[in-house]
Design an enzyme around this catalytic site. Sequence first.
Site, PDB file in Angstrom:
ATOM      1  N   LYS A 166       0.850  -1.193   0.000  1.00  0.00           N
ATOM      2  CA  LYS A 166       0.000   0.000   0.000  1.00  0.00           C
ATOM      3  C   LYS A 166       0.880   1.235   0.000  1.00  0.00           C
ATOM      4  O   LYS A 166       1.421   1.638   1.019  1.00  0.00           O
ATOM      5  CB  LYS A 166      -0.916   0.047   1.218  1.00  0.00           C
ATOM      6  CG  LYS A 166      -2.032   1.067   0.993  1.00  0.00           C
ATOM      7  CD  LYS A 166      -2.609   1.643   2.255  1.00  0.00           C
ATOM      8  CE  LYS A 166      -1.891   2.838   2.765  1.00  0.00           C
ATOM      9  NZ  LYS A 166      -1.878   4.005   1.871  1.00  0.00           N
ATOM     10  N   GLU A 241       9.566   2.204  10.430  1.00  0.00           N
ATOM     11  CA  GLU A 241      10.588   3.186  10.035  1.00  0.00           C
ATOM     12  C   GLU A 241       9.894   4.536  10.074  1.00  0.00           C
ATOM     13  O   GLU A 241       9.077   4.842   9.198  1.00  0.00           O
ATOM     14  CB  GLU A 241      11.079   2.905   8.604  1.00  0.00           C
ATOM     15  CG  GLU A 241      11.752   1.568   8.421  1.00  0.00           C
ATOM     16  CD  GLU A 241      13.128   1.518   9.044  1.00  0.00           C
ATOM     17  OE1 GLU A 241      13.728   2.586   9.288  1.00  0.00           O
ATOM     18  OE2 GLU A 241      13.607   0.409   9.313  1.00  0.00           O
ATOM     19  N   CYS A 275      13.421  11.596   5.688  1.00  0.00           N
ATOM     20  CA  CYS A 275      13.409  11.248   7.106  1.00  0.00           C
ATOM     21  C   CYS A 275      14.766  11.470   7.769  1.00  0.00           C
ATOM     22  O   CYS A 275      14.849  11.779   8.942  1.00  0.00           O
ATOM     23  CB  CYS A 275      12.979   9.803   7.260  1.00  0.00           C
ATOM     24  SG  CYS A 275      13.932   8.681   6.232  1.00  0.00           S
ATOM     25  N   GLU A 375       9.329  17.344  13.824  1.00  0.00           N
ATOM     26  CA  GLU A 375       9.727  17.089  12.436  1.00  0.00           C
ATOM     27  C   GLU A 375       8.891  17.991  11.522  1.00  0.00           C
ATOM     28  O   GLU A 375       7.667  17.885  11.491  1.00  0.00           O
ATOM     29  CB  GLU A 375       9.470  15.617  12.080  1.00  0.00           C
ATOM     30  CG  GLU A 375       9.975  15.266  10.705  1.00  0.00           C
ATOM     31  CD  GLU A 375       9.668  13.827  10.293  1.00  0.00           C
ATOM     32  OE1 GLU A 375       8.524  13.383  10.511  1.00  0.00           O
ATOM     33  OE2 GLU A 375      10.562  13.174   9.743  1.00  0.00           O
TER      34      GLU A 375
HETATM   35  P1  NAD Z   1       2.102   8.941   6.911  1.00  0.00           P
HETATM   36  O1  NAD Z   1       2.345   8.333   8.225  1.00  0.00           O
HETATM   37  O2  NAD Z   1       1.039   9.956   6.791  1.00  0.00           O
HETATM   38  O3  NAD Z   1       1.747   7.814   5.832  1.00  0.00           O
HETATM   39  C1  NAD Z   1       2.625   6.751   5.538  1.00  0.00           C
HETATM   40  C2  NAD Z   1       1.821   5.600   4.980  1.00  0.00           C
HETATM   41  O4  NAD Z   1       1.003   5.068   6.019  1.00  0.00           O
HETATM   42  C3  NAD Z   1       0.851   5.989   3.862  1.00  0.00           C
HETATM   43  O5  NAD Z   1       0.775   4.951   2.927  1.00  0.00           O
HETATM   44  C4  NAD Z   1      -0.459   6.155   4.617  1.00  0.00           C
HETATM   45  O6  NAD Z   1      -1.597   5.986   3.805  1.00  0.00           O
HETATM   46  C5  NAD Z   1      -0.342   5.038   5.640  1.00  0.00           C
HETATM   47  N1  NAD Z   1      -1.137   5.199   6.854  1.00  0.00           N
HETATM   48  C6  NAD Z   1      -1.527   6.347   7.453  1.00  0.00           C
HETATM   49  N2  NAD Z   1      -2.243   6.068   8.550  1.00  0.00           N
HETATM   50  C7  NAD Z   1      -2.290   4.718   8.661  1.00  0.00           C
HETATM   51  C8  NAD Z   1      -2.879   3.823   9.594  1.00  0.00           C
HETATM   52  N3  NAD Z   1      -3.599   4.252  10.634  1.00  0.00           N
HETATM   53  N4  NAD Z   1      -2.704   2.490   9.404  1.00  0.00           N
HETATM   54  C9  NAD Z   1      -1.993   2.013   8.363  1.00  0.00           C
HETATM   55  N5  NAD Z   1      -1.430   2.828   7.430  1.00  0.00           N
HETATM   56  C10 NAD Z   1      -1.575   4.166   7.583  1.00  0.00           C
HETATM   57  O7  NAD Z   1       3.509   9.498   6.416  1.00  0.00           O
HETATM   58  P2  NAD Z   1       3.830  10.337   5.099  1.00  0.00           P
HETATM   59  O8  NAD Z   1       3.348  11.733   5.329  1.00  0.00           O
HETATM   60  O9  NAD Z   1       3.372   9.607   3.892  1.00  0.00           O
HETATM   61  O10 NAD Z   1       5.431  10.289   5.080  1.00  0.00           O
HETATM   62  C11 NAD Z   1       6.231  11.155   5.788  1.00  0.00           C
HETATM   63  C12 NAD Z   1       6.718  10.524   7.070  1.00  0.00           C
HETATM   64  O11 NAD Z   1       7.410   9.314   6.780  1.00  0.00           O
HETATM   65  C13 NAD Z   1       7.708  11.388   7.807  1.00  0.00           C
HETATM   66  O12 NAD Z   1       7.428  11.373   9.184  1.00  0.00           O
HETATM   67  C14 NAD Z   1       9.045  10.711   7.529  1.00  0.00           C
HETATM   68  O13 NAD Z   1      10.041  10.970   8.473  1.00  0.00           O
HETATM   69  C15 NAD Z   1       8.656   9.287   7.494  1.00  0.00           C
HETATM   70  N6  NAD Z   1       9.654   8.489   6.758  1.00  0.00           N
HETATM   71  C16 NAD Z   1      10.491   7.658   7.466  1.00  0.00           C
HETATM   72  C17 NAD Z   1      11.467   6.922   6.806  1.00  0.00           C
HETATM   73  C18 NAD Z   1      12.387   5.995   7.547  1.00  0.00           C
HETATM   74  O14 NAD Z   1      13.018   5.169   6.921  1.00  0.00           O
HETATM   75  N7  NAD Z   1      12.487   6.089   8.860  1.00  0.00           N
HETATM   76  C19 NAD Z   1      11.597   7.030   5.414  1.00  0.00           C
HETATM   77  C20 NAD Z   1      10.731   7.890   4.728  1.00  0.00           C
HETATM   78  C21 NAD Z   1       9.761   8.608   5.416  1.00  0.00           C
END
Ligand code: NAD
Length: 481
Positions: A166, A241, A275, A375
């Site tokens: 997803k 992550e 990130c 962040e």
């Molecule tokens: P997000 O948490 O809004 O969404 C990430 C994914 O999770 C999306 O596919 C979203 O649809 C899904 N999602 C959201 N709520 C959910 C739930 N309740 N259950 C299951 N899935 C759910 O994050 P974003 O805005 O897409 O990405 C940015 C964030 O990702 C930042 O905080 C960044 O630091 C983090 N990030 C971390 C890494 C790492 O390796 N640590 C890498 C890239 C991004």
Amino acid sequence: MRHYEGVFVDGVWRPSERRRELVDPSNGRPFATVGLGGAEETNAAVAAARRAFQEFSETTVAERLDLLNRIAAAYEPRMDELADMIAEEMGSPVSARVQVEGPLAHFRQAGKVLEAYDFETRIGETIVRREAIGVCALISPWNWPIQTLAVKMAYALAAGCTVVCKPSEATPLGAIVLTRILHDAGVPAGVVNLVVGSGRTVGEAMTAHPDVDLVSFTGSTEAGARVGQVAAQTIKRVSLELGGKSANIVLPDADVAQAARWNIQRCFFNAGQSCHAPSRLLVPRTRMEEAIDGILDEVGRIRMGDPRDPSTTMGPMVTKAHYDSVRRYIRTGLEEGATLICGGLEPPEGLSDGAYVRPTVFGDVTPDMAIAREEIFGPVLAVMPYDDEDEAVEIANESPFGLAGYVFSADPERGYAVGRRLRAGRVFYNGAPANAASPMGGYKQSGNGREMGIFGLEEYLETKAVFGFSERSRALPSLVR
Ligand code: NAD
């Protein structure tokens, strides 16, 4: 307007009535629609992955290695197309080639790890087997739309798992093309399934599903916490992550201006939407002027503009909503009394139609300010003065996050000693590049588990102890090899 189907189950694309419009963040214009799945499609995808698991988990290492090589070969000629797609759907410039080159490196690296991995070891008369964990839900964010998913796919397939993916609903196109590439490369039906949809519906349905054995999630700490809660009901393994607020400690013996320049490049890469971004720059109080000279010089080299233009180095924020969130933080920084070194709320000239934010640097930032703690995930850097090394380490570690840490010093021993004290999953000395075989993951609220390399493969493996087989008595054919 183009249309893409977003649900791929058991080797077939399923048309969907529900659609989401995708908007080009560089100009605010809708350019495509994508078909969305819901709970029903998620159930069908999990069922397909479960059916495919038995056979796929019994493939040999040589067969899975061959598959990974075919995926890499099918992926490589599509990199330009994928770079254009990322530029259009999230605004990351085509010049940021690592967005598309990284996944190729990871498919290849997963193959190398698989080839060398010992799936059976011994403890006396016990055989310890590592076996594919089962059906995996792979949930990815928008900021590295292909790489974050490709890493998960590569190691899950290497382990012999089947998957339901997803991607972020904001940037699903890269994942759709990636799925087509895997299909073209000969991934058997049901082994890789895709359901584009929202986190609340599809993400939670996958996480709660009793037939899913593992959730590998990359995204925000807030959503990661929710995934952990939902997954706990079925005791599945969860690998998270999450976010970061990483500190770069520039020690007094370093070339401060050069370290500050590097920090700007790294922090503002992908318009700060990474990130690992070193979004806190810690500088000896007495050397602040040198740092600011380096910062202003490097910010002056940034070329904001159309992400499709090869000379552009910084594009817009991914969506209007994210643009508003980043601008709220800039306003907060001003209200908190930080000194604006460059950037600010003024839209960049000639780019007011898109979600562009000026590269913004705040000085005199103190650890209690929101811009030092939270962040922001945009081109906003907090520069923080410190008086001695202990204080620098304390400030760096005074964060709920622990994803990355950075140290600049002329002395490797001193740099290493400071690196050891940082509570972070990855530490970069003097701006060293990472390599694909090394583990990636965070301490504290930046997550648990590790991706990439051997550590990444082991996330997708269960451990079984089989007793009663002495070295001599065992002439059994291995199920894995
Ligand atoms: P997000 O948490 O809004 O969404 C990430 C994914 O999770 C999306 O596919 C979203 O649809 C899904 N999602 C959201 N709520 C959910 C739930 N309740 N259950 C299951 N899935 C759910 O994050 P974003 O805005 O897409 O990405 C940015 C964030 O990702 C930042 O905080 C960044 O630091 C983090 N990030 C971390 C890494 C790492 O390796 N640590 C890498 C890239 C991004």
